[in-house]
Write a protein that holds these residues in place. Structure first.
Motif, PDB file in Angstrom:
ATOM      1  N   ARG A  66       0.630  -1.197  -0.158  1.00  0.00           N
ATOM      2  CA  ARG A  66       0.296  -0.015  -0.136  1.00  0.00           C
ATOM      3  C   ARG A  66       0.868   1.952   0.165  1.00  0.00           C
ATOM      4  NH1 ARG A  66      -3.726  -0.354   4.532  1.00  0.00           N
ATOM      5  NH2 ARG A  66      -1.991  -1.115   5.991  1.00  0.00           N
ATOM      6  N   ALA A  67       1.873   1.521  -0.010  1.00  0.00           N
ATOM      7  CA  ALA A  67       2.775   2.233   0.396  1.00  0.00           C
ATOM      8  C   ALA A  67       3.654   2.775  -0.406  1.00  0.00           C
ATOM      9  CB  ALA A  67       4.340   2.288   1.663  1.00  0.00           C
ATOM     10  N   PHE A  68       3.704   1.882  -1.719  1.00  0.00           N
ATOM     11  CA  PHE A  68       4.614   2.436  -2.611  1.00  0.00           C
ATOM     12  C   PHE A  68       3.213   2.525  -3.378  1.00  0.00           C
ATOM     13  CE2 PHE A  68       8.107   0.387  -1.019  1.00  0.00           C
ATOM     14  CZ  PHE A  68       9.371   1.664  -1.717  1.00  0.00           C
ATOM     15  N   ASN A  69       1.887   1.524  -3.567  1.00  0.00           N
ATOM     16  CA  ASN A  69       1.075   2.488  -4.542  1.00  0.00           C
ATOM     17  C   ASN A  69       0.481   3.181  -4.381  1.00  0.00           C
ATOM     18  OD1 ASN A  69       1.336  -0.537  -5.182  1.00  0.00           O
ATOM     19  ND2 ASN A  69      -0.840  -0.780  -4.918  1.00  0.00           N
ATOM     20  N   ALA A  70       0.738   4.289  -3.021  1.00  0.00           N
ATOM     21  CA  ALA A  70       0.051   5.584  -3.102  1.00  0.00           C
ATOM     22  C   ALA A  70       1.680   6.293  -3.689  1.00  0.00           C
ATOM     23  CB  ALA A  70       0.119   5.374  -1.336  1.00  0.00           C
ATOM     24  N   MET A  71       2.764   6.072  -2.988  1.00  0.00           N
ATOM     25  CA  MET A  71       3.381   6.577  -3.224  1.00  0.00           C
ATOM     26  C   MET A  71       3.526   7.225  -4.807  1.00  0.00           C
ATOM     27  SD  MET A  71       7.160   6.054  -3.596  1.00  0.00           S
ATOM     28  CE  MET A  71       8.770   7.266  -3.679  1.00  0.00           C
ATOM     29  N   ASN A 104       0.874   9.720  -6.300  1.00  0.00           N
ATOM     30  CA  ASN A 104       1.027  10.789  -6.292  1.00  0.00           C
ATOM     31  C   ASN A 104       2.330  11.084  -7.420  1.00  0.00           C
ATOM     32  OD1 ASN A 104      -0.266  11.602  -3.821  1.00  0.00           O
ATOM     33  ND2 ASN A 104       0.782  10.584  -2.121  1.00  0.00           N
ATOM     34  N   ILE A 105       3.355  10.986  -7.642  1.00  0.00           N
ATOM     35  CA  ILE A 105       4.128  10.852  -8.401  1.00  0.00           C
ATOM     36  C   ILE A 105       3.322  11.458  -9.899  1.00  0.00           C
ATOM     37  CG2 ILE A 105       6.102   9.868 -10.230  1.00  0.00           C
ATOM     38  CD1 ILE A 105       6.885   8.288  -7.401  1.00  0.00           C
ATOM     39  N   VAL A 106       2.883  10.329 -10.582  1.00  0.00           N
ATOM     40  CA  VAL A 106       2.223  10.202 -11.486  1.00  0.00           C
ATOM     41  C   VAL A 106       1.400  11.308 -11.955  1.00  0.00           C
ATOM     42  CG1 VAL A 106       0.695   9.640 -13.532  1.00  0.00           C
ATOM     43  CG2 VAL A 106       2.122   7.854 -12.234  1.00  0.00           C
ATOM     44  N   PRO A 107       0.764  11.582 -11.266  1.00  0.00           N
ATOM     45  CA  PRO A 107      -0.555  13.636 -11.447  1.00  0.00           C
ATOM     46  C   PRO A 107       1.053  14.327 -11.166  1.00  0.00           C
ATOM     47  CG  PRO A 107      -1.224  12.501  -9.475  1.00  0.00           C
ATOM     48  CD  PRO A 107      -0.298  11.199 -10.195  1.00  0.00           C
ATOM     49  N   ALA A 108       1.863  14.306 -10.761  1.00  0.00           N
ATOM     50  CA  ALA A 108       2.941  15.549 -10.786  1.00  0.00           C
ATOM     51  C   ALA A 108       3.777  15.779 -11.790  1.00  0.00           C
ATOM     52  CB  ALA A 108       4.010  15.562  -8.836  1.00  0.00           C
ATOM     53  N   GLU A 135      -3.280  16.257 -15.533  1.00  0.00           N
ATOM     54  CA  GLU A 135      -4.586  15.948 -15.537  1.00  0.00           C
ATOM     55  C   GLU A 135      -4.039  14.345 -17.073  1.00  0.00           C
ATOM     56  OE1 GLU A 135      -7.099  19.163 -17.380  1.00  0.00           O
ATOM     57  OE2 GLU A 135      -6.813  20.302 -15.706  1.00  0.00           O
ATOM     58  N   ARG A 136      -3.858  14.631 -17.284  1.00  0.00           N
ATOM     59  CA  ARG A 136      -2.927  13.385 -18.661  1.00  0.00           C
ATOM     60  C   ARG A 136      -2.746  12.284 -17.874  1.00  0.00           C
ATOM     61  NH1 ARG A 136       1.221  12.511 -21.836  1.00  0.00           N
ATOM     62  NH2 ARG A 136       0.079  10.669 -23.109  1.00  0.00           N
ATOM     63  N   ALA A 137      -2.239  12.133 -16.307  1.00  0.00           N
ATOM     64  CA  ALA A 137      -2.454  10.855 -15.559  1.00  0.00           C
ATOM     65  C   ALA A 137      -3.779  10.249 -15.310  1.00  0.00           C
ATOM     66  CB  ALA A 137      -1.944  11.608 -14.167  1.00  0.00           C
ATOM     67  N   ALA A 138      -4.893  10.693 -15.632  1.00  0.00           N
ATOM     68  CA  ALA A 138      -5.766   9.362 -15.122  1.00  0.00           C
ATOM     69  C   ALA A 138      -5.803   8.820 -17.189  1.00  0.00           C
ATOM     70  CB  ALA A 138      -7.612  10.781 -15.138  1.00  0.00           C
ATOM     71  N   ALA A 139      -5.905   8.755 -17.718  1.00  0.00           N
ATOM     72  CA  ALA A 139      -5.722   8.363 -19.225  1.00  0.00           C
ATOM     73  C   ALA A 139      -4.764   7.620 -19.545  1.00  0.00           C
ATOM     74  CB  ALA A 139      -6.456   8.966 -20.064  1.00  0.00           C
ATOM     75  N   ASP A 194      -8.237   2.730  -5.410  1.00  0.00           N
ATOM     76  CA  ASP A 194      -8.176   3.883  -5.561  1.00  0.00           C
ATOM     77  C   ASP A 194      -7.248   5.237  -5.189  1.00  0.00           C
ATOM     78  OD1 ASP A 194     -11.182   3.354  -5.260  1.00  0.00           O
ATOM     79  OD2 ASP A 194     -11.254   3.795  -3.361  1.00  0.00           O
ATOM     80  N   VAL A 195      -6.229   4.704  -5.055  1.00  0.00           N
ATOM     81  CA  VAL A 195      -5.034   5.190  -5.330  1.00  0.00           C
ATOM     82  C   VAL A 195      -4.492   5.929  -6.736  1.00  0.00           C
ATOM     83  CG1 VAL A 195      -4.084   5.312  -2.686  1.00  0.00           C
ATOM     84  CG2 VAL A 195      -3.384   3.655  -4.603  1.00  0.00           C
ATOM     85  N   CYS A 196      -4.918   4.924  -7.659  1.00  0.00           N
ATOM     86  CA  CYS A 196      -4.507   5.012  -8.878  1.00  0.00           C
ATOM     87  C   CYS A 196      -4.639   5.870  -9.348  1.00  0.00           C
ATOM     88  CB  CYS A 196      -5.075   3.240  -9.359  1.00  0.00           C
ATOM     89  SG  CYS A 196      -3.822   2.402  -8.831  1.00  0.00           S
ATOM     90  N   THR A 197      -4.181   6.503  -9.788  1.00  0.00           N
ATOM     91  CA  THR A 197      -4.899   8.378 -10.853  1.00  0.00           C
ATOM     92  C   THR A 197      -4.226   8.678 -12.262  1.00  0.00           C
ATOM     93  OG1 THR A 197      -2.130   8.893 -10.187  1.00  0.00           O
ATOM     94  CG2 THR A 197      -3.922   9.295  -8.406  1.00  0.00           C
ATOM     95  N   PHE A 198      -4.376   6.904 -12.315  1.00  0.00           N
ATOM     96  CA  PHE A 198      -3.837   6.461 -13.712  1.00  0.00           C
ATOM     97  C   PHE A 198      -4.254   4.969 -14.288  1.00  0.00           C
ATOM     98  CE2 PHE A 198      -0.304   5.248 -10.505  1.00  0.00           C
ATOM     99  CZ  PHE A 198      -0.688   3.764 -10.792  1.00  0.00           C
TER     100      PHE A 198
END
Length: 432
Positions: free
Chosen positions: A326-331, A334-338, A342-346, A391-395
């Motif tokens: 869970r720790a690295f998934n959460a990390m 955060n990395i991808v949208p940073a 807004e492109r991160a989601a797709a 849910d933490v997947c922003t991609f």
């Protein structure tokens, strides 16, 4: 299509080879590697129902492939030496480089290790426990030989360079799971500077399953509170990016990439997989072993890696580094949208760790190899064992087993480790 400037000193990948977990035998060739990665096949479940990436080796088969090494010496090599040598042989065969004829005599031979204690402990204990009053001269020599061969972190690089007779740069790097990723950048810079025309980069690591069980039990005793924890799993499969993610399964093995200058590759009409365009290593100013869940260091490394080569909007794919806890998934969430906003989601972001296990130092080479093969086949491989994205997947983690067709011209490959060391590598297709 994105076009980047070409140079005779471009670092092209011309060969890849492996000694990784497989079905009944090690995954060795690019074809075998791709067959597993393409559909997210996992090799981690053992006959007893536990999960660990085992790499069985048959000594006679290894001896037949390495007649240059007398059997009385070869039998003293540890598994990690053999993993590295076998991955090297496969990569040379794939690149059509005849090392026996001196094709690597001036090559850089670079190895990555994750500083795992198992091989060192297994090497030192027989020395410390030997009864010097009763041990035979022959066994004393064997114990000392194994100690000299395997008691230092440079053991894999030393055996590889010695086998191929390299007189070029040769060293081992250890910075956790980012180690071989960093070496890809070092190799590309050596080639760009004209120091070498050929570089061999190998990541290799070894874990003893019985000790991992002990480690997992200690971890269970140490957990307190509800904060995301990294965890070693033995009795259940790892599931990167999945809502059921609970930790990681370890795996043994080695992976090798061969890099050549464009000039050298063109001269011998070599087939190429693509280019290593840029690599950057960064770290957050965190206390030792602290994990920055914001991923600021990795995002900074990625932005710096892209600078002068591409914009975030031009990246078609990201090879991630989440391990399934869970720790690295959460990390990574955060990395991808940073990096991509807004492109991160797709944006497709996948990882191959649940195919072969969390293998430590080989991960950078494995991620790059998988990405280059996705470019070649026009197919994004799914994230193995990811069925229900968290849910933490922003991609887009590309769940399931089918993957999808896609053109990939530019891709980022990320690796990071506890201690907040992060590496980003920019990989490009080669349209020659």
């Amino acid at each position: 299509m994105v076009t980047t400037t070409k140079s005779p000193r471009d670092a092209l990948v011309t060969g890849m080879g492996f000694c990784l977990p497989g079905r009944g035998a090690p995954t060795a060739t690019p074809g075998q590697f791709w067959a597993a990665v393409e559909h997210g096949e996992s090799f981690l479940e053992q006959d007893d129902g536990t999960y660990f990436g085992s790499v069985p080796l048959d000594f006679d088969t290894v001896a037949d492939r390495l007649p240059e090494i007398p059997p009385r010496f070869l039998e003293k090599y540890s598994d990690i030496h053999l993993y590295g040598l076998l991955a090297l042989l496969e990569a040379c065969a794939d690149a059509d480089l005849d090392w026996r004829a001196g094709a690597l005599s001036e090559a850089a031979v670079l190895a990555a290790r994750n500083a795992t204690a198992d091989t060192i402990v297994d090497t030192y204990l027989p020395v410390l426990l030997a009864d010097t009053r009763t041990i035979s001269p022959r066994e004393a020599r064997a114990v000392l030989f194994r100690n000299v061969l395997g008691a230092v972190m440079s053991d894999v690089e030393t055996t590889q360079a010695g086998l191929v007779g390299s007189t070029g740069p040769s060293y081992t790097l250890s910075c956790g799971c980012a180690s071989s990723s960093v070496l890809l950048g070092n190799a590309a810079r050596m080639i760009a500077a004209g120091e070498v025309d050929v570089a061999v980069v190998t990541g290799a690591d070894y874990w003893r399953e019985s000790r991992l069980r002990q480690y997992a039990e200690l971890e269970e005793r140490s957990v307190a509170g509800t904060e995301p924890q990294t965890a070693t799993l033995v009795h259940q499969p790892m599931r990167p990016y999945d809502e059921r993610a609970a930790g990681l399964n370890y795996g043994n093995g080695a992976a090798t990439l061969i890099l050549e200058s464009r000039e050298h590759a063109d001269r011998r009409k070599a087939r190429t997989y693509g280019r290593v365009l840029s690599q950057v290593t960064a770290r957050n100013a965190q206390p030792n072993l602290a994990l920055d869940l914001t991923g600021a260091g990795a995002a900074r490394a990625a932005r710096s890696c892209l600078e002068g080569f591409a914009t975030p909007d031009e990246i078609d794919y990201v090879n991630g580094a989440a391990t399934g806890d869970r720790a690295f998934n959460a990390m990574e969430g955060n990395i991808v949208p940073a990096i991509f906003g807004e492109r991160a989601a797709a944006l497709p972001v996948t990882v191959q760790e649940a195919v072969f296990g969390h293998s430590g130092a080989p991960l950078g080479v494995i991620g790059a190899a998988a990405t280059f093969l996705m470019m070649r086949h026009g197919h994004i491989a799914p994230t193995a064992n990811c069925e229900k994205p968290a849910d933490v997947c922003t991609f887009d983690p590309v769940p399931g087993t089918r993957g999808r067709a896609a053109r990939i011209d530019l891709a980022l490959s990320l690796n990071y480790t506890i201690g907040s060391v992060a590496s980003a590598v920019l990989l490009g297709a080669d349209d020659d």
